[in-house]
Design a protein around this motif. Structure first.
Motif, PDB file in Angstrom:
ATOM      1  N   MET A   1      -8.295   7.854 -21.868  1.00  0.00           N
ATOM      2  CA  MET A   1      -8.269   8.964 -22.795  1.00  0.00           C
ATOM      3  C   MET A   1      -7.236  10.002 -22.360  1.00  0.00           C
ATOM      4  O   MET A   1      -6.407  10.409 -23.151  1.00  0.00           O
ATOM      5  CB  MET A   1      -9.659   9.606 -22.861  1.00  0.00           C
ATOM      6  CG  MET A   1      -9.689  10.827 -23.720  1.00  0.00           C
ATOM      7  SD  MET A   1     -11.260  11.708 -23.821  1.00  0.00           S
ATOM      8  CE  MET A   1     -12.433  10.431 -24.026  1.00  0.00           C
ATOM      9  N   MET A   2      -7.317  10.443 -21.099  1.00  0.00           N
ATOM     10  CA  MET A   2      -6.382  11.439 -20.568  1.00  0.00           C
ATOM     11  C   MET A   2      -5.594  10.782 -19.429  1.00  0.00           C
ATOM     12  O   MET A   2      -6.180  10.192 -18.527  1.00  0.00           O
ATOM     13  CB  MET A   2      -7.134  12.646 -20.018  1.00  0.00           C
ATOM     14  CG  MET A   2      -8.092  13.280 -21.008  1.00  0.00           C
ATOM     15  SD  MET A   2      -7.245  14.097 -22.345  1.00  0.00           S
ATOM     16  CE  MET A   2      -7.015  15.696 -21.647  1.00  0.00           C
ATOM     17  N   SER A   3      -4.277  10.896 -19.503  1.00  0.00           N
ATOM     18  CA  SER A   3      -3.461  10.290 -18.452  1.00  0.00           C
ATOM     19  C   SER A   3      -2.101  10.972 -18.377  1.00  0.00           C
ATOM     20  O   SER A   3      -1.464  11.212 -19.402  1.00  0.00           O
ATOM     21  CB  SER A   3      -3.262   8.795 -18.717  1.00  0.00           C
ATOM     22  OG  SER A   3      -2.429   8.236 -17.729  1.00  0.00           O
ATOM     23  N   ALA A   4      -1.671  11.237 -17.158  1.00  0.00           N
ATOM     24  CA  ALA A   4      -0.323  11.741 -16.915  1.00  0.00           C
ATOM     25  C   ALA A   4       0.629  10.578 -16.685  1.00  0.00           C
ATOM     26  O   ALA A   4       1.793  10.772 -16.399  1.00  0.00           O
ATOM     27  CB  ALA A   4      -0.314  12.671 -15.707  1.00  0.00           C
ATOM     28  N   GLY A   5       0.130   9.365 -16.816  1.00  0.00           N
ATOM     29  CA  GLY A   5       0.921   8.172 -16.556  1.00  0.00           C
ATOM     30  C   GLY A   5       1.747   7.718 -17.744  1.00  0.00           C
ATOM     31  O   GLY A   5       1.890   8.423 -18.750  1.00  0.00           O
ATOM     32  N   HIS A   7       1.431   5.606 -20.270  1.00  0.00           N
ATOM     33  CA  HIS A   7       0.902   5.543 -21.629  1.00  0.00           C
ATOM     34  C   HIS A   7       0.478   6.906 -22.173  1.00  0.00           C
ATOM     35  O   HIS A   7       0.346   7.070 -23.376  1.00  0.00           O
ATOM     36  CB  HIS A   7      -0.287   4.581 -21.696  1.00  0.00           C
ATOM     37  CG  HIS A   7       0.102   3.169 -21.427  1.00  0.00           C
ATOM     38  ND1 HIS A   7      -0.266   2.509 -20.275  1.00  0.00           N
ATOM     39  CD2 HIS A   7       0.845   2.293 -22.133  1.00  0.00           C
ATOM     40  CE1 HIS A   7       0.221   1.290 -20.292  1.00  0.00           C
ATOM     41  NE2 HIS A   7       0.899   1.134 -21.414  1.00  0.00           N
ATOM     42  N   GLY A   8       0.228   7.866 -21.297  1.00  0.00           N
ATOM     43  CA  GLY A   8      -0.162   9.201 -21.736  1.00  0.00           C
ATOM     44  C   GLY A   8      -1.561   9.243 -22.324  1.00  0.00           C
ATOM     45  O   GLY A   8      -2.335   8.295 -22.206  1.00  0.00           O
ATOM     46  N   ASP A  62       6.939   7.253 -13.031  1.00  0.00           N
ATOM     47  CA  ASP A  62       6.792   7.484 -14.461  1.00  0.00           C
ATOM     48  C   ASP A  62       5.581   8.380 -14.700  1.00  0.00           C
ATOM     49  O   ASP A  62       4.516   7.930 -15.094  1.00  0.00           O
ATOM     50  CB  ASP A  62       6.622   6.141 -15.171  1.00  0.00           C
ATOM     51  CG  ASP A  62       6.789   6.255 -16.672  1.00  0.00           C
ATOM     52  OD1 ASP A  62       7.101   7.358 -17.162  1.00  0.00           O
ATOM     53  OD2 ASP A  62       6.603   5.237 -17.353  1.00  0.00           O
ATOM     54  N   VAL A  63       5.733   9.684 -14.441  1.00  0.00           N
ATOM     55  CA  VAL A  63       4.626  10.628 -14.584  1.00  0.00           C
ATOM     56  C   VAL A  63       5.033  11.743 -15.537  1.00  0.00           C
ATOM     57  O   VAL A  63       6.173  12.207 -15.522  1.00  0.00           O
ATOM     58  CB  VAL A  63       4.192  11.207 -13.211  1.00  0.00           C
ATOM     59  CG1 VAL A  63       5.327  11.925 -12.523  1.00  0.00           C
ATOM     60  CG2 VAL A  63       2.986  12.113 -13.345  1.00  0.00           C
ATOM     61  N   GLN A  64       4.082  12.141 -16.390  1.00  0.00           N
ATOM     62  CA  GLN A  64       4.315  13.212 -17.346  1.00  0.00           C
ATOM     63  C   GLN A  64       3.892  14.547 -16.732  1.00  0.00           C
ATOM     64  O   GLN A  64       3.041  14.591 -15.854  1.00  0.00           O
ATOM     65  CB  GLN A  64       3.524  12.947 -18.621  1.00  0.00           C
ATOM     66  CG  GLN A  64       3.915  11.641 -19.286  1.00  0.00           C
ATOM     67  CD  GLN A  64       3.081  11.335 -20.496  1.00  0.00           C
ATOM     68  OE1 GLN A  64       2.574  12.236 -21.155  1.00  0.00           O
ATOM     69  NE2 GLN A  64       2.933  10.060 -20.809  1.00  0.00           N
TER      70      GLN A  64
END
Length: 115
Positions: A1-5, A7-8, A62-64
């Motif tokens: 659901m929540m990700s800084a990775g 896929h976001g 790859d981090v947002q």
């Protein structure tokens, strides 16, 4: 659901499921959405988002961007998460592939069921 990775965030889950989880005071949302290890704290509730997706491919860099107060751990290398759960306590630990502890988080709740 929540990700800084890579896929976001999953927008549909944030819009439809997150309000239900918060309304029902759910403590944890555990998933393997992205190929990383993450611990994100909600800024709106006590809900914790735990991602253990570092068992295979890793993205490496790859981090947002994310609020530093919410993002407790982001590791995009390989690793795993372990949990120890009792009636009143929770301990979550994230490890790299060598067994080194990357992050540890504990939480306690009163036992409402004991006599």
């Amino acid at each position: 659901m929540m990700s800084a990775g890579h896929h976001g965030n999953t927008i549909e889950l944030v819009a439809q499921l997150l309000p239900i989880l918060e309304e029902n005071r759910v403590d944890l949302y555990i998933n393997g959405h992205d190929h990383c290890l993450e611990h994100i704290s909600s800024s709106h509730s006590s809900l914790q988002f735990l991602t253990s997706g570092g068992g295979s491919k890793s993205w490496r860099g790859d981090v947002q961007q994310w609020n530093e107060d919410e993002l407790k751990l982001y590791y995009d290398g390989q690793g795993f998460m372990s949990m120890q759960v009792t009636q009143t306590e929770l301990e979550v630990m994230f490890f790299d592939i060598f067994g080194n502890i990357l992050h540890k988080w504990t939480s306690a709740k009163p036992d409402h069921y004991s006599s």
